[in-house]
Write an enzyme that holds these catalytic residues in place. Sequence first.
Site, PDB file in Angstrom:
ATOM      1  N   ASN A  89       0.832  -1.204   0.000  1.00 51.08           N
ATOM      2  CA  ASN A  89       0.000   0.000   0.000  1.00 51.08           C
ATOM      3  C   ASN A  89       0.867   1.254   0.000  1.00 51.08           C
ATOM      4  O   ASN A  89       1.954   1.270   0.587  1.00 51.08           O
ATOM      5  CB  ASN A  89      -0.918   0.029   1.237  1.00 51.08           C
ATOM      6  CG  ASN A  89      -1.853  -1.176   1.257  1.00 51.08           C
ATOM      7  OD1 ASN A  89      -2.128  -1.793   0.217  1.00 51.08           O
ATOM      8  ND2 ASN A  89      -2.335  -1.533   2.436  1.00 51.08           N
ATOM      9  N   HIS A 106       5.954  -0.597  -2.684  1.00 53.06           N
ATOM     10  CA  HIS A 106       5.420   0.061  -3.884  1.00 53.06           C
ATOM     11  C   HIS A 106       5.463   1.579  -3.753  1.00 53.06           C
ATOM     12  O   HIS A 106       4.784   2.283  -4.507  1.00 53.06           O
ATOM     13  CB  HIS A 106       3.980  -0.402  -4.154  1.00 53.06           C
ATOM     14  CG  HIS A 106       3.918  -1.826  -4.622  1.00 53.06           C
ATOM     15  ND1 HIS A 106       2.740  -2.518  -4.697  1.00 53.06           N
ATOM     16  CD2 HIS A 106       4.882  -2.693  -5.033  1.00 53.06           C
ATOM     17  CE1 HIS A 106       2.977  -3.745  -5.157  1.00 53.06           C
ATOM     18  NE2 HIS A 106       4.275  -3.875  -5.354  1.00 53.06           N
ATOM     19  N   CYS A 114      12.016  13.077  -7.891  1.00 46.88           N
ATOM     20  CA  CYS A 114      12.413  13.768  -9.122  1.00 46.88           C
ATOM     21  C   CYS A 114      12.993  12.737 -10.083  1.00 46.88           C
ATOM     22  O   CYS A 114      13.981  12.048  -9.747  1.00 46.88           O
ATOM     23  CB  CYS A 114      13.467  14.838  -8.822  1.00 46.88           C
ATOM     24  SG  CYS A 114      14.115  15.615 -10.318  1.00 46.88           S
ATOM     25  N   CYS A 133      11.500  20.410  -9.431  1.00 47.00           N
ATOM     26  CA  CYS A 133      12.155  19.674  -8.330  1.00 47.00           C
ATOM     27  C   CYS A 133      12.807  20.685  -7.398  1.00 47.00           C
ATOM     28  O   CYS A 133      13.518  21.602  -7.861  1.00 47.00           O
ATOM     29  CB  CYS A 133      13.243  18.754  -8.914  1.00 47.00           C
ATOM     30  SG  CYS A 133      14.358  18.085  -7.658  1.00 47.00           S
ATOM     31  N   GLY A 172      -4.991  -9.006   3.395  1.00 45.27           N
ATOM     32  CA  GLY A 172      -5.680  -8.074   2.507  1.00 45.27           C
ATOM     33  C   GLY A 172      -5.047  -7.898   1.156  1.00 45.27           C
ATOM     34  O   GLY A 172      -5.042  -6.796   0.602  1.00 45.27           O
ATOM     35  N   LEU A 199     -10.377 -11.229   3.176  1.00 41.30           N
ATOM     36  CA  LEU A 199     -11.847 -11.276   3.157  1.00 41.30           C
ATOM     37  C   LEU A 199     -12.337 -12.584   2.557  1.00 41.30           C
ATOM     38  O   LEU A 199     -13.287 -13.196   3.026  1.00 41.30           O
ATOM     39  CB  LEU A 199     -12.386 -10.093   2.348  1.00 41.30           C
ATOM     40  CG  LEU A 199     -13.906  -9.915   2.365  1.00 41.30           C
ATOM     41  CD1 LEU A 199     -14.393  -9.633   3.772  1.00 41.30           C
ATOM     42  CD2 LEU A 199     -14.325  -8.776   1.437  1.00 41.30           C
TER      43      LEU A 199
HETATM   44  N1  APR Z   1     -10.676  -7.185   4.825  1.00 39.23           N
HETATM   45  C1  APR Z   1      -9.759  -8.074   4.379  1.00 39.23           C
HETATM   46  N2  APR Z   1      -9.480  -8.271   3.057  1.00 39.23           N
HETATM   47  C2  APR Z   1     -10.174  -7.525   2.176  1.00 39.23           C
HETATM   48  C3  APR Z   1     -11.156  -6.581   2.564  1.00 39.23           C
HETATM   49  C4  APR Z   1     -11.392  -6.429   3.957  1.00 39.23           C
HETATM   50  N3  APR Z   1     -12.294  -5.565   4.425  1.00 39.23           N
HETATM   51  N4  APR Z   1     -11.673  -6.014   1.436  1.00 39.23           N
HETATM   52  C5  APR Z   1     -11.040  -6.581   0.389  1.00 39.23           C
HETATM   53  N5  APR Z   1     -10.147  -7.493   0.830  1.00 39.23           N
HETATM   54  C6  APR Z   1      -9.256  -8.327   0.033  1.00 39.23           C
HETATM   55  C7  APR Z   1      -9.859  -8.792  -1.284  1.00 39.23           C
HETATM   56  O1  APR Z   1     -10.533 -10.039  -1.095  1.00 39.23           O
HETATM   57  C8  APR Z   1      -8.613  -8.953  -2.156  1.00 39.23           C
HETATM   58  O2  APR Z   1      -8.091 -10.274  -2.034  1.00 39.23           O
HETATM   59  O3  APR Z   1      -8.154  -7.523  -0.315  1.00 39.23           O
HETATM   60  C9  APR Z   1      -7.608  -7.959  -1.559  1.00 39.23           C
HETATM   61  C10 APR Z   1      -7.394  -6.735  -2.439  1.00 39.23           C
HETATM   62  O4  APR Z   1      -6.762  -7.188  -3.614  1.00 39.23           O
HETATM   63  P1  APR Z   1      -6.309  -6.109  -4.689  1.00 39.23           P
HETATM   64  O5  APR Z   1      -7.421  -5.168  -4.938  1.00 39.23           O
HETATM   65  O6  APR Z   1      -5.692  -6.880  -5.825  1.00 39.23           O
HETATM   66  O7  APR Z   1      -5.177  -5.272  -3.931  1.00 39.23           O
HETATM   67  P2  APR Z   1      -3.657  -5.697  -3.714  1.00 39.23           P
HETATM   68  O8  APR Z   1      -3.545  -7.183  -3.544  1.00 39.23           O
HETATM   69  O9  APR Z   1      -3.120  -4.838  -2.636  1.00 39.23           O
HETATM   70  O10 APR Z   1      -2.960  -5.273  -5.108  1.00 39.23           O
HETATM   71  C11 APR Z   1      -1.567  -5.497  -5.185  1.00 39.23           C
HETATM   72  O11 APR Z   1      -1.537  -4.382  -7.320  1.00 39.23           O
HETATM   73  O12 APR Z   1      -2.409  -2.654  -8.523  1.00 39.23           O
HETATM   74  C12 APR Z   1      -1.275  -3.096  -7.880  1.00 39.23           C
HETATM   75  O13 APR Z   1       0.393  -1.808  -6.877  1.00 39.23           O
HETATM   76  C13 APR Z   1      -0.945  -2.165  -6.755  1.00 39.23           C
HETATM   77  O14 APR Z   1      -0.195  -2.675  -4.527  1.00 39.23           O
HETATM   78  C14 APR Z   1      -1.166  -3.014  -5.508  1.00 39.23           C
HETATM   79  C15 APR Z   1      -0.958  -4.416  -6.028  1.00 39.23           C
END
Ligand code: APR
Length: 229
Positions: A89, A106, A114, A133, A172, A199
């Site tokens: 995140n 990330h 810059c 910058c 998550g 989730l």
């Molecule tokens: N509690 C727990 N898990 C949750 C919740 C919640 N309230 N809401 C959603 N989730 C879970 C979803 O089930 C899913 O598996 O969080 C996950 C989110 O997945 P993504 O949207 O793919 O996010 P992420 O895995 O962080 O993406 C990874 O992709 O786009 C790039 O750089 C960006 O850091 C990001 C990377």
Amino acid sequence: MDSIVILTGAGISAESGLGTFRDVDGLWTKYDLNDVATPEGFARNPALVHDFYNARRDNCRAAAPNAAHVALARLERDFPGKVLIVTQNVDDLHERAGSRAVWHMHGELLRALCAACGHRWAAPDRMAPTDHCPACTARATRPDVVWFGEIPYRMDEIFEELAACDLFVSIGTSGEVYPAAGFVELAAEAGVDTLELNLDASFRARAFREQREGPATEIVPAWVEEILT
Ligand code: APR
């Protein structure tokens, strides 16, 4: 157990009101990631990319850490061993909840970079292609965020921590984006115990020794309570 490495993704910040990427109304259902999260997209239309991150920066500043972020900060404070959060995140909710050992693989929304001289500084609320910058004055400022096709930060150190810890916990994240999606295999190959808190079952759920499902604000505090008592 002496050390825990925790990987977090957008799901831990979902209940703080920050969008995830691949859920039903996720960010990548509203924006084409090629336009706003690649170096090519930034070269094509820097104003669009700055607007995208300006909006996310506003959301981040308006959001508050939730019970899952607070529980991880409690774990770092009260666990007798080492706790490291490696987060995908770019928000600062872990830090605002009180966590100190947080590595942003990330990058960070609230940092600017810059592209000409590599200088980093605290990002202003709004960034624009006309910004200069503060170090070299080049008009080459960008969000200090790692885009698709770029190398995430601190990877060597992260691999070392993964191999050396006793427990790897993924919270998550959908497990769809490498290299983070491969961390569970690296940990398991090093004999590290693995747990997924999400989730619903992520793309990599079967790779974990244990997998718990539910909202982060419920299952993360419960897990931390178990570890600390
Ligand atoms: N509690 C727990 N898990 C949750 C919740 C919640 N309230 N809401 C959603 N989730 C879970 C979803 O089930 C899913 O598996 O969080 C996950 C989110 O997945 P993504 O949207 O793919 O996010 P992420 O895995 O962080 O993406 C990874 O992709 O786009 C790039 O750089 C960006 O850091 C990001 C990377």
